[in-house]
Design an enzyme around this catalytic site. Structure first.
Site, mmCIF file in Angstrom:
data_model
loop_
_atom_site.group_PDB
_atom_site.id
_atom_site.type_symbol
_atom_site.label_atom_id
_atom_site.label_comp_id
_atom_site.label_asym_id
_atom_site.label_seq_id
_atom_site.Cartn_x
_atom_site.Cartn_y
_atom_site.Cartn_z
ATOM 1 N N LYS A 68 18.390 -2.256 34.480
ATOM 2 C CA LYS A 68 19.283 -1.137 34.774
ATOM 3 C C LYS A 68 18.459 0.137 34.652
ATOM 4 O O LYS A 68 18.144 0.587 33.549
ATOM 5 C CB LYS A 68 20.458 -1.122 33.800
ATOM 6 N N TYR A 85 19.393 -1.283 45.076
ATOM 7 C CA TYR A 85 19.933 -2.457 44.388
ATOM 8 C C TYR A 85 21.191 -3.021 45.031
ATOM 9 O O TYR A 85 21.786 -3.948 44.505
ATOM 10 C CB TYR A 85 20.160 -2.184 42.897
ATOM 11 N N GLU A 105 18.970 -7.913 36.616
ATOM 12 C CA GLU A 105 18.081 -6.851 37.112
ATOM 13 C C GLU A 105 17.955 -5.789 36.040
ATOM 14 O O GLU A 105 18.904 -5.560 35.296
ATOM 15 C CB GLU A 105 18.736 -6.122 38.308
ATOM 16 N N CYS A 133 -2.822 20.143 -3.086
ATOM 17 C CA CYS A 133 -3.798 20.597 -4.086
ATOM 18 C C CYS A 133 -3.849 22.112 -4.224
ATOM 19 O O CYS A 133 -4.611 22.633 -5.032
ATOM 20 C CB CYS A 133 -5.182 20.062 -3.750
ATOM 21 N N CYS A 174 -9.327 17.208 -2.233
ATOM 22 C CA CYS A 174 -7.864 17.148 -2.226
ATOM 23 C C CYS A 174 -7.445 15.681 -2.309
ATOM 24 O O CYS A 174 -7.966 14.853 -1.562
ATOM 25 C CB CYS A 174 -7.337 17.784 -0.937
ATOM 26 N N LYS A 227 24.080 -3.092 27.777
ATOM 27 C CA LYS A 227 23.485 -1.796 27.433
ATOM 28 C C LYS A 227 22.606 -1.924 26.191
ATOM 29 O O LYS A 227 23.024 -2.443 25.166
ATOM 30 C CB LYS A 227 24.602 -0.774 27.148
ATOM 31 N N CYS A 276 -2.479 24.402 0.522
ATOM 32 C CA CYS A 276 -2.185 22.967 0.658
ATOM 33 C C CYS A 276 -1.076 22.566 -0.308
ATOM 34 O O CYS A 276 -1.176 22.836 -1.507
ATOM 35 C CB CYS A 276 -3.455 22.174 0.381
ATOM 36 N N ASP A 305 17.257 3.838 34.541
ATOM 37 C CA ASP A 305 17.930 5.016 34.013
ATOM 38 C C ASP A 305 17.633 6.236 34.882
ATOM 39 O O ASP A 305 16.786 7.057 34.574
ATOM 40 C CB ASP A 305 17.470 5.254 32.572
ATOM 41 N N CYS A 308 -6.389 21.291 5.213
ATOM 42 C CA CYS A 308 -6.664 21.672 3.830
ATOM 43 C C CYS A 308 -8.187 21.781 3.718
ATOM 44 O O CYS A 308 -8.912 20.931 4.218
ATOM 45 C CB CYS A 308 -6.131 20.597 2.885
ATOM 46 N N GLU A 315 26.755 10.779 21.987
ATOM 47 C CA GLU A 315 27.743 11.735 21.502
ATOM 48 C C GLU A 315 28.888 11.887 22.496
ATOM 49 O O GLU A 315 30.063 11.914 22.140
ATOM 50 C CB GLU A 315 27.074 13.104 21.349
ATOM 51 N N TYR A 316 28.488 11.997 23.757
ATOM 52 C CA TYR A 316 29.469 12.133 24.825
ATOM 53 C C TYR A 316 30.400 10.917 24.833
ATOM 54 O O TYR A 316 31.625 11.052 24.867
ATOM 55 C CB TYR A 316 28.741 12.265 26.168
ATOM 56 N N ASP A 326 24.029 11.114 25.336
ATOM 57 C CA ASP A 326 24.991 10.186 25.925
ATOM 58 C C ASP A 326 25.886 9.596 24.833
ATOM 59 O O ASP A 326 27.092 9.454 25.008
ATOM 60 C CB ASP A 326 24.263 9.043 26.634
#
Ligand code: IVH
Length: 689
Positions: A121, A234, A119, A420, A440, A323, A417, A123, A435, A41-42, A39
Site C-alpha cells: 500500500k 494498481y 500488494e 565535566c 572528560c 495497516k 560541558c 503512501d 567538550c 491524531e486525525y 494521521d
C-alpha cells in the site's frame, strides 16, 4: 488544537468542537498542503466523532465530516466528476481482523474458493488517469471520491506516466481506459527535494506523502515538473472496448503492457495463512524498500467474485488494507538536555511527553546538533511530530508552530560541558560542539574502550559496560589506572566475583608485554590507526624515541602525512598524555620493541623504506612484509621520493611505473630474497645511502 473531552463539556459542544477541528485539519491538509496533525491524531478525532454520532444519532448532521469521505476539492483547480466513484479501503490491523474479513467473504459467497492478491500500500495519493483512444486526456485527484480536481497539466509532467498507451502485446487500444493508481515520491528523492527546499529557505515537507501531495497540487505545472514524482497503477476504473480481463492480476499485467509501472512484488495467495505471511514480510521490509508504504492491500483476485461481493458505503468488500503501525506521532517537548558522546560531541536530546509510536513508548528524540534546532526552530514546550522508523533513534520531524502558546522557551547549547564542566567549543563552519577536556569522563570511556580493543591492548573481559562502570565509579580516571585496578574491590562488585576478577586481571597482565605498535595504536592518538601505529613503531622502536622526535622527523616517514605528524607531535607535547605514559611505564607496560633502544634498526634493510607490489610466487604478501620488516625495512603502500626500493612481483602495475618515473630502483622477487639473505641493496638515482 483540541484537547481530550472534558467532563464538563456538553456532548453537543464536544461534537461541534470535534467537527470544527476536523474541518480545520482537512483544510490544512488538503488545501494548504501543510498538515497540522498526524494521521493518527486525525483518525482519533474522527473515531471519537463517529462513536458519539453512532451512540447519539440525533446529533448526526449532513455537514458532519463523518458524512463524506476525503476532503473538499480545492477551489483552485477545476472539479471533475469521476465516472465511477474512487473507493477507499476498510482497514485491518491484526491477524484476527484478517480472519474476520475472510470469514465475511465466505459468508457472503458460501462454498466459493478465493485467491487473494497482496500488494504494497503505497503512501502517496490516489489519482485517476483517463486515456481516450490511447492518449492521455485527463488526470484527476481522488478528492472526496466522487468529485476530484483536474490536475491534467501536472500529471503530464510525471515522467513514468505514458502520454500514449503502448501496446506491447499487440493488444488493441481501448476506446476509453481509466487507470487508477498512486502518485508518490521515493524516499531518497524526497530527502534530496527537502534539502533543496531548505537551501532555498523554504519549509521542508514532513514526509514523502506530503511531498507528493504538495508537488502534485501546484498551480504551476513547471514546479510539479521539477519534483521527483512517480506513478504506480494498481487498478482499472472505467473502460470501453478493452479486451476482457478476468482477474486482478490480469488487470495489473494489462496495465504493465500499456506501459505503466505496477506495484512491485504483487503476489497471488491461495490461503489466508499465505496472505498473513505476506503482510508480515512487507512489514519487515518496510524500511528497506525505496518508497514508503503504510500497509498491504489485499484484493480478491477473481473480478467476478469482486462484483458479487460488492461495496458497502465507500469500501469494497473484496479488498481491505492491512495497516502498519504509524511511525509518526505528535507530542510535546518537555525539556531539552545535552548528551556528551564518547568523542566529546555534545548532542541535544529532546525529552518528550511519552508517546506510543508503532507499539513502542518513545520518550526521547535526538535533535542532532544546534544547527538542526535552529533550522527547525525547535523550542522547549513545542508540540512536534516525532518519527520512529525501524531501529533508528526517534527524530523530531517538524514543529507544529500553529500550536504555539507563547510559553515555549528557546534552547541554547551550554558553554560548559554538562559532564565535566570544561568549556565547550564549536569550530567555525562546524555543526557539532565538543567538550574540550580529553579527560572528560564521557570521553575517557571511549578512550578506555579503544585501548582495550582487539588490535590495541586486547584486554578481554573489559567490555563497554564494565569499562563505563569503572569510569563511573572513579576506578579508572585515565588509561594508566587500568594497570592499578584494585582486584579485591572488583571481585566485590555486584555481578562480578572472584572468577571474573581473576580472569580480567590475567588479561590486563598479559597486555603489558605486547609489541609497541599495539600500544601506540591503543593510546588513541588523533589520526593514528593501526597502520600508522605500525609505521611509527617500525621507525622508532620505542615510545621514548617517538616522544623525542620533532614534527619533521615524524613527517619524513613514508606513509605518514603532515596532519598526522602534527597530531602525533602535539599528542606527546600534552602533559596529561605524558603523565599517562609515565603511569604505564611504572606499571611495567612495555614501551619499546625488543631492539628498541631507540637507535637505528639493524638488518640488511635497516632504515630503508620499501614498497611491495605485484604477485609473488614463493611467499605470501604477509610473509614477505614480515621478513622485510624483520630485516629492518619500513614497508609502505605507495611509492614516493622517500622510497628506497620497490620489490615487484608479476603484473606489477602503476607502482612500478611511478618508481621508474622517480628513479627508484625496482627489484624482482629473486633479488628481494637474496637481499633478505644478506646481499647488498643497489642504490637509486640521487640516493646516497
Ligand atoms: S486499491 C477499491 N491498491 O490506498 C480499491 N489502493 O485507502 C481502491 N493505495 O485511496 C484502492 N496503494 O490511494 C489500492 N496497491 C494499492 C494501493 C492503494 C496505495 C491507496 C489509495 C487509496 C487508499 C485506500
Amino acid at each position: 488544537m483540541l484537547e481530550g473531552a472534558s467532563g464538563t463539556m456538553s456532548l453537543e459542544r464536544r461534537v461541534d468542537a470535534l467537527r470544527k477541528t476536523i474541518e480545520q485539519l482537512n483544510y490544512d491538509y488538503y488545501i494548504l498542503d501543510q498538515p497540522t496533525a498526524t494521521d493518527a491524531e486525525y483518525d482519533a478525532l474522527m473515531q471519537e466523532l463517529r462513536q458519539i454520532e453512532a451512540e447519539h444519532p440525533e446529533l448526526v448532521s449532513p455537514e458532519s465530516p463523518t458524512q463524506r469521505v476525503g476532503a473538499t476539492p480545492s477551489a483552485r483547480f477545476a472539479s471533475v466528476r469521476h465516472p465511477l466513484p474512487m473507493l477507499s479501503l476498510s482497514n485491518i490491523y491484526s491477524r484476527e481482523d484478517l480472519d474476520a474479513w475472510a470469514a465475511r467473504l465466505q459468508r457472503i459467497l458460501p462454498g466459493a474458493t478465493f485467491a487473494y492478491v497482496t500488494e504494497p500500500k503505497i503512501d502517496g495519493l490516489a489519482v485517476a488517469l483517463t486515456y481516450v483512444d490511447g492518449v492521455l486526456q485527463q488526470g484527476a485527484t481522488r478528492g472526496d471520491g466522487v468529485v476530484g480536481e483536474d490536475i491534467t497539466a501536472n500529471i503530464r509532467t510525471i515522467r513514468n506516466i505514458p502520454l500514449r498507451l503502448s501496446s506491447r502485446n499487440g493488444a488493441p487500444t481501448p476506446r476509453l481506459l481509466e487507470v487508477r493508481g498512486e502518485v508518490f515520491m521515493r524516499r531518497a528523492d524526497f530527502e534530496k527535494l527537502n534539502l533543496r527546499i531548505e537551501e532555498n529557505g523554504g519549509r521542508p515537507f514532513m514526509n514523502p506523502r506530503n511531498g507528493a501531495a504538495g508537488s502534485l497540487r501546484q498551480l504551476d505545472p513547471a514546479i510539479t515538473a521539477s519534483r521527483p514524482l512517480r506513478f504506480l497503477g494498481y487498478g482499472i476504473g472505467m473502460a470501453e472496448e478493452l479486451a476482457p480481463i478476468a482477474t486482478h492480476l490480469d488487470a495489473l499485467q494489462t496495465l504493465h503492457d500499456f506501459g505503466f509501472e505496477t506495484p512491485p512484488d504483487a503476489r497471488l495467495n491461495a490461503t489466508i495463512d499465505d496472505v498473513w505471511a505476506e503482510c508480515e514480510r512487507w512489514l519487515e521490509r518496510r524500511n528497506s524498500i525505496p518508497f514508503e508504504i503504510d500497509g498491504v492491500v489485499i484484493k480478491v483476485n477473481d473480478l467476478r467474485q469482486q462484483e458479487e461481493l460488492g461495496i458497502v458505503s465507500r469500501d469494497p468488500r473484496w479488498a481491505t488494507a492491512y495497516k502498519f503501525p504509524a511511525i509518526q506521532q505528535t507530542t510535546r517537548i518537555n525539556d531539552i538536555v545535552v548528551n556528551v558522546g564518547r568523542t566529546g560531541a555534545l548532542t541535544p536530546l529532546a525529552l518528550l511527553e511519552p508517546v506510543n509510536i508503532g507499539g513502542v513508548l518513545v520518550s526521547r528524540a535526538t535533535l542532532h546538533n544546534e544547527g538542526e534546532i535552529r533550522r527547525k526552530d525547535i523550542r522547549i514546550g513545542d508540540v512536534v511530530v516525532v518519527q520512529r522508523a525501524g531501529d533508528v533513534i526517534p527524530q523530531v520531524v517538524q514543529v507544529m508552530t500553529e500550536r504555539r502558546t507563547g510559553n515555549e522557551r528557546e534552547f541554547v547549547m551550554p558553554e560548559f560541558c554538562p559532564v565535566c564542566n570544561a568549556p565547550t567549543h564549536r569550530g567555525e563552519g562546524e555543526a557539532v560542539r565538543y567538550c574540550t577536556n580529553s579527560a572528560c569522563p564521557a570521553q575517557l570511556k571511549r578512550h578506555v574502550q579503544h585501548f582495550v580493543a582487539r588490535g590495541a591492548m586486547d584486554i578481554e573481559g573489559l567490555g563497554e559496560k564494565l569499562a563505563d562502570r569503572f569510569v563511573d565509579l572513579g576506578m579508572i580516571r585515565d588509561l594508566g589506572d587500568i594497570y592499578r585496578l584494585d582486584w579485591e574491590q572488583i571481585a566485590a562488585l555486584e555481578g562480578l566475583g572472584e572468577q571474573s576478577a581473576s580472569n580480567l586481571k590475567a588479561s590486563v597482565e598479559a597486555s603489558r608485554n605486547l609489541p609497541l605498535q599495539r600500544l601506540i595504536f591503543g593510546l588513541g592518538i588523533p589520526f593514528v590507526g593501526e597502520r600508522s601505529a605500525r609505521l611509527l613503531a617500525d621507525r622508532f622502536h620505542s615510545l621514548d624515541s617517538l616522544i623525542a622526535a620533532d614534527v619533521a622527523t615524524i613527517d619524513s616517514i613514508p606513509g605518514i602525512g603532515p596532519v598526522q605528524a602534527q597530531g602525533v607531535y602535539d599528542f606527546f607535547q600534552t602533559p596529561e598524555n605524558l603523565a599517562v605514559i609515565a603511569k604505564l611505564r611504572e606499571a611495567g607496560v612495555r614501551l619499546a620493541d625488543e631492539d628498541g633502544d631507540g637507535g637505528p634498526a639493524k638488518g640488511a634493510l635497516a632504515g630503508k623504506t620499501v614498497v611491495l607490489t605485484g604477485r609473488l610466487s614463493t611467499l605470501t604478501r604477509q610473509q614477505a612484509e614480515e621478513r622485510l620488516r624483520r630485516a629492518g625495512a619500513t614497508v609502505t603502500g605507495s611509492v614516493s621520493k622517500k622510497t628506497s626500493v620497490v620489490f615487484a612481483g608479476e603484473d606489477a602495475g602503476s607502482k612500478a611505473d611511478r618508481a621508474r618515473e622517480l628513479g627508484v630502483p625496482i627489484l624482482d622477487e629473486q633479488a628481494m630474497l637474496e637481499i633478505l639473505e644478506g646481499a647488498p641493496l643497489p642504490l637509486g638515482k640521487g640516493q646516497t645511502s
